[in-house]
Design a protein around this motif. Structure first.
Motif, PDB file in Angstrom:
ATOM      1  N   LYS A   1       0.842  -1.197   0.000  1.00  0.00           N
ATOM      2  CA  LYS A   1       0.000   0.000   0.000  1.00  0.00           C
ATOM      3  C   LYS A   1       0.873   1.241   0.000  1.00  0.00           C
ATOM      4  CE  LYS A   1      -3.850  -1.886   2.625  1.00  0.00           C
ATOM      5  NZ  LYS A   1      -3.915  -2.151   4.063  1.00  0.00           N
ATOM      6  N   MET A   2       0.459   2.218  -0.785  1.00  0.00           N
ATOM      7  CA  MET A   2       1.249   3.432  -0.856  1.00  0.00           C
ATOM      8  C   MET A   2       1.318   4.101   0.513  1.00  0.00           C
ATOM      9  SD  MET A   2       0.893   6.419  -3.620  1.00  0.00           S
ATOM     10  CE  MET A   2       2.189   6.073  -4.780  1.00  0.00           C
ATOM     11  N   THR A   3       2.492   4.552   0.877  1.00  0.00           N
ATOM     12  CA  THR A   3       2.642   5.263   2.143  1.00  0.00           C
ATOM     13  C   THR A   3       3.118   6.677   1.855  1.00  0.00           C
ATOM     14  OG1 THR A   3       3.843   5.387   4.225  1.00  0.00           O
ATOM     15  CG2 THR A   3       4.927   4.177   2.457  1.00  0.00           C
ATOM     16  N   TYR A   4       2.542   7.610   2.579  1.00  0.00           N
ATOM     17  CA  TYR A   4       2.917   9.009   2.377  1.00  0.00           C
ATOM     18  C   TYR A   4       3.895   9.473   3.439  1.00  0.00           C
ATOM     19  CZ  TYR A   4      -0.781   8.810  -0.988  1.00  0.00           C
ATOM     20  OH  TYR A   4      -1.537   8.458  -2.060  1.00  0.00           O
ATOM     21  N   LYS A   5       4.236   8.537   4.322  1.00  0.00           N
ATOM     22  CA  LYS A   5       5.222   8.876   5.338  1.00  0.00           C
ATOM     23  C   LYS A   5       6.598   8.861   4.692  1.00  0.00           C
ATOM     24  CE  LYS A   5       3.839   8.333   9.975  1.00  0.00           C
ATOM     25  NZ  LYS A   5       4.267   7.679  11.209  1.00  0.00           N
ATOM     26  N   ASP A   6       7.454   9.675   5.236  1.00  0.00           N
ATOM     27  CA  ASP A   6       8.790   9.768   4.677  1.00  0.00           C
ATOM     28  C   ASP A   6       9.701   8.706   5.279  1.00  0.00           C
ATOM     29  OD1 ASP A   6       9.689  11.223   2.613  1.00  0.00           O
ATOM     30  OD2 ASP A   6      10.568  12.832   3.817  1.00  0.00           O
ATOM     31  N   PHE A   7       9.422   7.436   4.973  1.00  0.00           N
ATOM     32  CA  PHE A   7      10.247   6.358   5.515  1.00  0.00           C
ATOM     33  C   PHE A   7      11.492   6.169   4.661  1.00  0.00           C
ATOM     34  CE2 PHE A   7       6.030   4.469   6.950  1.00  0.00           C
ATOM     35  CZ  PHE A   7       6.263   4.643   8.299  1.00  0.00           C
ATOM     36  N   SER A   8      12.606   5.952   5.339  1.00  0.00           N
ATOM     37  CA  SER A   8      13.815   5.544   4.637  1.00  0.00           C
ATOM     38  C   SER A   8      14.385   4.338   5.341  1.00  0.00           C
ATOM     39  CB  SER A   8      14.849   6.664   4.634  1.00  0.00           C
ATOM     40  OG  SER A   8      14.597   7.532   3.568  1.00  0.00           O
ATOM     41  N   GLY A   9      14.889   3.401   4.580  1.00  0.00           N
ATOM     42  CA  GLY A   9      15.446   2.195   5.172  1.00  0.00           C
ATOM     43  C   GLY A   9      16.885   1.993   4.772  1.00  0.00           C
ATOM     44  N   MET A  10      17.555   1.114   5.519  1.00  0.00           N
ATOM     45  CA  MET A  10      18.938   0.778   5.200  1.00  0.00           C
ATOM     46  C   MET A  10      18.987  -0.680   4.752  1.00  0.00           C
ATOM     47  SD  MET A  10      22.314   1.354   7.468  1.00  0.00           S
ATOM     48  CE  MET A  10      22.483  -0.347   7.954  1.00  0.00           C
ATOM     49  N   LEU A  11      19.266  -0.854   3.500  1.00  0.00           N
ATOM     50  CA  LEU A  11      19.311  -2.197   2.919  1.00  0.00           C
ATOM     51  C   LEU A  11      20.707  -2.797   3.096  1.00  0.00           C
ATOM     52  CD1 LEU A  11      18.281  -4.508   1.106  1.00  0.00           C
ATOM     53  CD2 LEU A  11      18.726  -3.039  -0.856  1.00  0.00           C
TER      54      LEU A  11
ATOM     55  N   LEU B   1      14.513  -3.347  13.526  1.00  0.00           N
ATOM     56  CA  LEU B   1      14.273  -1.912  13.710  1.00  0.00           C
ATOM     57  C   LEU B   1      15.228  -1.386  14.775  1.00  0.00           C
ATOM     58  CD1 LEU B   1      10.386  -2.108  13.677  1.00  0.00           C
ATOM     59  CD2 LEU B   1      11.807  -1.170  11.864  1.00  0.00           C
ATOM     60  N   LEU B   2      16.361  -2.030  14.880  1.00  0.00           N
ATOM     61  CA  LEU B   2      17.353  -1.693  15.901  1.00  0.00           C
ATOM     62  C   LEU B   2      17.804  -0.244  15.773  1.00  0.00           C
ATOM     63  CD1 LEU B   2      18.886  -3.258  18.177  1.00  0.00           C
ATOM     64  CD2 LEU B   2      20.777  -3.468  16.562  1.00  0.00           C
ATOM     65  N   ASN B   3      17.857   0.430  16.911  1.00  0.00           N
ATOM     66  CA  ASN B   3      18.297   1.830  16.985  1.00  0.00           C
ATOM     67  C   ASN B   3      17.455   2.768  16.128  1.00  0.00           C
ATOM     68  OD1 ASN B   3      20.407   1.029  18.680  1.00  0.00           O
ATOM     69  ND2 ASN B   3      21.753   0.624  16.937  1.00  0.00           N
ATOM     70  N   GLY B   4      16.197   2.396  15.907  1.00  0.00           N
ATOM     71  CA  GLY B   4      15.305   3.271  15.162  1.00  0.00           C
ATOM     72  C   GLY B   4      15.560   3.297  13.672  1.00  0.00           C
ATOM     73  N   ILE B   5      16.427   2.410  13.207  1.00  0.00           N
ATOM     74  CA  ILE B   5      16.720   2.352  11.773  1.00  0.00           C
ATOM     75  C   ILE B   5      15.932   1.192  11.174  1.00  0.00           C
ATOM     76  CG2 ILE B   5      18.533   1.882  10.054  1.00  0.00           C
ATOM     77  CD1 ILE B   5      20.487   3.139  12.190  1.00  0.00           C
ATOM     78  N   ILE B   6      15.324   1.430  10.013  1.00  0.00           N
ATOM     79  CA  ILE B   6      14.585   0.375   9.329  1.00  0.00           C
ATOM     80  C   ILE B   6      15.610  -0.438   8.531  1.00  0.00           C
ATOM     81  CG2 ILE B   6      12.748  -0.122   7.665  1.00  0.00           C
ATOM     82  CD1 ILE B   6      11.597   2.704   8.399  1.00  0.00           C
ATOM     83  N   HIS B   7      15.935  -1.627   9.063  1.00  0.00           N
ATOM     84  CA  HIS B   7      16.924  -2.480   8.408  1.00  0.00           C
ATOM     85  C   HIS B   7      16.213  -3.394   7.418  1.00  0.00           C
ATOM     86  CE1 HIS B   7      20.303  -1.448  11.080  1.00  0.00           C
ATOM     87  NE2 HIS B   7      19.373  -1.319  12.007  1.00  0.00           N
ATOM     88  N   LEU B   8      16.690  -3.389   6.187  1.00  0.00           N
ATOM     89  CA  LEU B   8      16.034  -4.124   5.113  1.00  0.00           C
ATOM     90  C   LEU B   8      16.941  -5.200   4.549  1.00  0.00           C
ATOM     91  CD1 LEU B   8      14.676  -0.984   3.214  1.00  0.00           C
ATOM     92  CD2 LEU B   8      13.406  -2.416   4.816  1.00  0.00           C
ATOM     93  N   SER B   9      16.296  -6.248   4.034  1.00  0.00           N
ATOM     94  CA  SER B   9      17.039  -7.342   3.431  1.00  0.00           C
ATOM     95  C   SER B   9      16.362  -7.742   2.122  1.00  0.00           C
ATOM     96  CB  SER B   9      17.067  -8.508   4.420  1.00  0.00           C
ATOM     97  OG  SER B   9      17.103  -9.728   3.736  1.00  0.00           O
ATOM     98  N   ILE B  10      17.158  -8.220   1.161  1.00  0.00           N
ATOM     99  CA  ILE B  10      16.565  -8.732  -0.089  1.00  0.00           C
ATOM    100  C   ILE B  10      17.000 -10.173  -0.309  1.00  0.00           C
ATOM    101  CG2 ILE B  10      16.157  -6.563  -1.303  1.00  0.00           C
ATOM    102  CD1 ILE B  10      18.879  -6.927  -2.691  1.00  0.00           C
ATOM    103  N   ASP B  11      17.354 -10.834   0.783  1.00  0.00           N
ATOM    104  CA  ASP B  11      17.877 -12.197   0.702  1.00  0.00           C
ATOM    105  C   ASP B  11      16.748 -13.236   0.694  1.00  0.00           C
ATOM    106  OD1 ASP B  11      19.723 -14.147   0.511  1.00  0.00           O
ATOM    107  OD2 ASP B  11      20.352 -14.102   2.607  1.00  0.00           O
TER     108      ASP B  11
END
Ligand SMILES: [Zn+2]
Length: 191
Positions: free
Chosen positions: A90-100, A131-141
């Protein structure tokens, strides 16, 4: 005055006096008067004696195991920044950024040759694994995660699927390596 099942309130509306209830979520104590912070419905907890407001629109919260789709905004040695546009499809209008996390991944190169699994501008589908330390940690594995759309680095046309780990450009014949999602190159793009 008739009692409604769950009263709709507006920000600033009086909910109770602080002798009766404790201010719960989405409320505030205005010198002894508990008022609503947001539009929503009133909820009273008779055990904790808390009064709170359930927001009419639930704030979007990213959780571990959610999946997101976004665009790669920058690539470092072991990670990439992803601007998130879709949360669980779903489209989100929040300014989320993640770290892949890119450690342990390769675009399919053999041996010790380092290749880039993602490039700036790629559209990627990722799993939230921490979500450690408030960072959105992402994986594509995962087979379903990875690049879902990318443009040719030479001519800028959309890349098509070449093989498991290669995307090719029909326009100019350029071949690029990526960690491709299983459905890469299919249209329409599923967020
Ligand atoms: Zn091309």
């Amino acid at each position: 005055m008739k009692e409604k099942k769950s009263a709709e309130v507006l920000p600033g509306d009086k909910l109770a006096v602080s002798e009766e209830f404790l201010p719960g979520k989405h409320t505030y104590d205005d010198s002894g008067m508990i008022r609503a912070l947001t539009v929503g419905s009133v909820q009273k907890d008779s055990k904790s004696m808390e009064i709170s407001v359930k927001p009419a629109v639930e704030p979007e919260i990213i959780k571990v195991d959610d999946w997101v789709t976004g665009q790669v905004e920058g690539v470092q040695a072991n990670s990439a920044n992803v601007h998130i546009y879709f949360l669980n499809g779903k489209m989100t209008y929040k300014d989320f950024s993640g770290m892949l996390t890119l450690r342990g991944l390769s675009g399919g190169g053999r041996g010790a040759r380092r290749t880039t699994p993602v490039k700036t501008g790629d559209v990627v589908r990722c799993r939230v694994f921490s979500l450690l330390n408030g960072i959105i940690h992402l994986s594509i594995d995962e087979p379903d995660m990875g690049v879902v759309a990318a443009l040719c680095g030479s001519c800028g046309k959309p890349l098509l699927r070449g093989s498991a780990t290669r995307a090719k450009c029909d326009e100019c014949g350029n071949v690029e390596e990526r960690k491709l999602a299983r459905d890469f190159g299919t249209a329409p793009i599923e967020p």
